[in-house]
Design a protein around this motif. Sequence first.
Motif, short mmCIF file in Angstrom:
data_model
loop_
_atom_site.label_atom_id
_atom_site.label_comp_id
_atom_site.label_asym_id
_atom_site.label_seq_id
_atom_site.Cartn_x
_atom_site.Cartn_y
_atom_site.Cartn_z
N ASP A 33 0.81 -1.21 0.00
CA ASP A 33 0.00 0.00 0.00
C ASP A 33 0.85 1.27 0.00
O ASP A 33 0.31 2.38 -0.09
N GLU A 34 2.18 1.13 0.05
CA GLU A 34 3.06 2.28 -0.11
C GLU A 34 3.38 2.57 -1.58
O GLU A 34 3.97 3.62 -1.88
N PHE A 35 3.04 1.66 -2.47
CA PHE A 35 3.41 1.83 -3.87
C PHE A 35 2.95 3.17 -4.46
O PHE A 35 3.75 3.85 -5.12
N PRO A 36 1.67 3.56 -4.30
CA PRO A 36 1.24 4.81 -4.95
C PRO A 36 2.05 6.03 -4.52
O PRO A 36 2.42 6.85 -5.36
N ALA A 37 2.35 6.14 -3.22
CA ALA A 37 3.13 7.29 -2.74
C ALA A 37 4.60 7.18 -3.14
O ALA A 37 5.20 8.15 -3.61
N ALA A 38 5.19 6.00 -2.94
CA ALA A 38 6.61 5.83 -3.24
C ALA A 38 6.91 5.97 -4.73
O ALA A 38 7.98 6.46 -5.11
N SER A 39 5.96 5.55 -5.57
CA SER A 39 6.21 5.56 -7.02
C SER A 39 6.32 6.96 -7.59
O SER A 39 6.80 7.14 -8.72
N GLY A 198 -7.65 -4.71 -6.54
CA GLY A 198 -6.75 -3.58 -6.33
C GLY A 198 -5.32 -3.86 -6.76
O GLY A 198 -4.48 -2.95 -6.74
N ASP A 199 -5.03 -5.09 -7.15
CA ASP A 199 -3.66 -5.44 -7.54
C ASP A 199 -3.24 -4.72 -8.81
O ASP A 199 -2.06 -4.40 -8.97
N LEU A 200 -4.18 -4.47 -9.70
CA LEU A 200 -3.82 -3.82 -10.97
C LEU A 200 -3.30 -2.41 -10.73
O LEU A 200 -2.35 -1.97 -11.39
N GLN A 201 -3.89 -1.70 -9.79
CA GLN A 201 -3.40 -0.36 -9.45
C GLN A 201 -1.96 -0.43 -8.95
O GLN A 201 -1.13 0.40 -9.32
N LEU A 202 -1.66 -1.43 -8.11
CA LEU A 202 -0.31 -1.59 -7.59
C LEU A 202 0.66 -1.94 -8.72
O LEU A 202 1.80 -1.45 -8.75
N ILE A 203 0.22 -2.78 -9.63
CA ILE A 203 1.07 -3.17 -10.76
C ILE A 203 1.44 -1.95 -11.60
O ILE A 203 2.62 -1.75 -11.95
N TYR A 204 0.46 -1.12 -11.91
CA TYR A 204 0.76 0.05 -12.74
C TYR A 204 1.59 1.08 -11.98
O TYR A 204 2.42 1.79 -12.57
N ALA A 205 1.40 1.18 -10.66
CA ALA A 205 2.26 2.07 -9.87
C ALA A 205 3.71 1.61 -9.96
O ALA A 205 4.63 2.42 -10.14
N GLN A 206 3.93 0.30 -9.86
CA GLN A 206 5.29 -0.23 -9.94
C GLN A 206 5.89 -0.02 -11.32
O GLN A 206 7.02 0.46 -11.46
N THR A 207 5.15 -0.39 -12.35
CA THR A 207 5.72 -0.29 -13.70
C THR A 207 5.94 1.16 -14.11
O THR A 207 6.92 1.46 -14.81
#
Length: 229
Positions: A33-39, A198-207
Amino acid sequence: MADMELLDSARHADLRVSTAPDRTRHFVQLVADEFPAASLTYPILFTRHPDTGGLYPGALMGLLPDENLCLGPDRELAGYRAADLERQGFYVSGENIAIDPDHPALRQPEGERVFDGDGAPTPMLQRVQAALRRLHKGLPETERFVATLLHHKLVEPIDLSFRFDNGESLQLDALYTISLDALHALPDDVALALFRSGDLQLIYAQTNSVRHIPSLARRRNDRLSGLAA
């Protein structure tokens, strides 16, 4: 590591916490759940735990150990500060918080106080408490997320090779990213399930976050040029 001590407002009335150890952290573990902010600031990549071999995500802040390229002029992080950094030196012990009194974050002369003059938690300690809660809740969820990626064969190695103006070459190994090609090849029902979970949002934040890798390389190149001057 020294023996742990339960955090106590009387015993640790003068305890301070320094961010100085941030300056030598080049890779910091994240929960999902840190992915959106960290990305927004850092490349998010995956690596393997040296003991278990398990895959886990983190923010890449430097290209070499002990190198942090994401510091501002004040030597503090210019962007998001991960929960794993906020809680440096602090640990959960049952229903309590314990500290490692020999941790570098707790042995610096500068830093924010843990307790105020009345023995109440300061905003710094409140941030530590929030970080510990985030990690406690987020680590199992992150393990589930990584297991989902592996199940659908979405993880692939990333080639990170650099050449700097001073002639130095650098190649980073054992880092992984999510393959958009593999993602887009998934059946529609699987993609829909990733979206609803919600995994897709995390995937796109990472990529999307890998766009920061060239910025890290430029900062290292500028640092090397400055040292050479």
